[in-house]
Scaffold this active site. Structure first.
Site, PDB file in Angstrom:
ATOM      1  CG  HIS A  88      -0.020  -7.509   4.275  1.00  0.00           C
ATOM      2  ND1 HIS A  88       1.073  -8.104   4.859  1.00  0.00           N
ATOM      3  CD2 HIS A  88       0.185  -7.570   2.944  1.00  0.00           C
ATOM      4  CE1 HIS A  88       1.912  -8.496   3.909  1.00  0.00           C
ATOM      5  NE2 HIS A  88       1.395  -8.189   2.743  1.00  0.00           N
ATOM      6  CG  ASP A  93      -1.819 -11.777   6.894  1.00  0.00           C
ATOM      7  OD1 ASP A  93      -2.364 -11.742   5.780  1.00  0.00           O
ATOM      8  OD2 ASP A  93      -0.896 -11.006   7.225  1.00  0.00           O
TER       9      ASP A  93
END
Length: 133
Positions: A88, A93
């Site tokens: 996140h 990511d």
């Protein structure tokens, strides 16, 4: 968090640079339609459009391994033996998605999917390809 953003460049500073960075590329993402919608919304007031070809690791995974229940980036990464760090966060990511994509390439090749057009045609067959944000 707000603390993470404090003192960082604003979207109107970053988005033009990002557009130049991804110019003439295929954007690969996990549930990439969500990200492309964000870019569309944020780019519109700045006169920036993102009409890039995309490949979605979520859709590719669903088509390659349809019996897997956990479609999260973490779940897919775990099945592929990829260590997830910085979840996140933009960098975390992006790196995890890149590793997942690279790990899916041999599975695609085994099925004769060897080009971006082949992969996009495969993705178009998925019900997930119809999701719009």
């Amino acid at each position: 968090t707000p603390d993470m953003l404090r003192g960082k460049p604003t979207i109107d500073q970053v988005l033009p640079r990002f557009q130049r960075f991804v110019e003439d590329t295929v954007i690969v993402g996990h549930n990439v339609a969500f990200d492309m919608r964000f870019l569309e919304i944020q780019g519109k007031p700045l006169g920036i459009a993102f009409a890039h070809l995309t490949l979605d690791t979520l859709i590719l995974e669903c088509l390659l391994n349809p019996n897997q229940e956990d479609k999260s980036l973490e779940g897919i990464a775990s099945r592929l033996g990829i260590n997830v760090t910085g979840r996140h966060t933009a960098l975390g990511d992006a790196l995890t998605t890149a590793e997942v994509f690279l790990a899916l390439l041999p599975q695609l090749a085994e099925r004769g999917i060897c080009t971006v057009d082949d992969a996009r045609a495969l993705c178009a067959k998925s019900r997930y390809a119809e999701i719009r944000y």
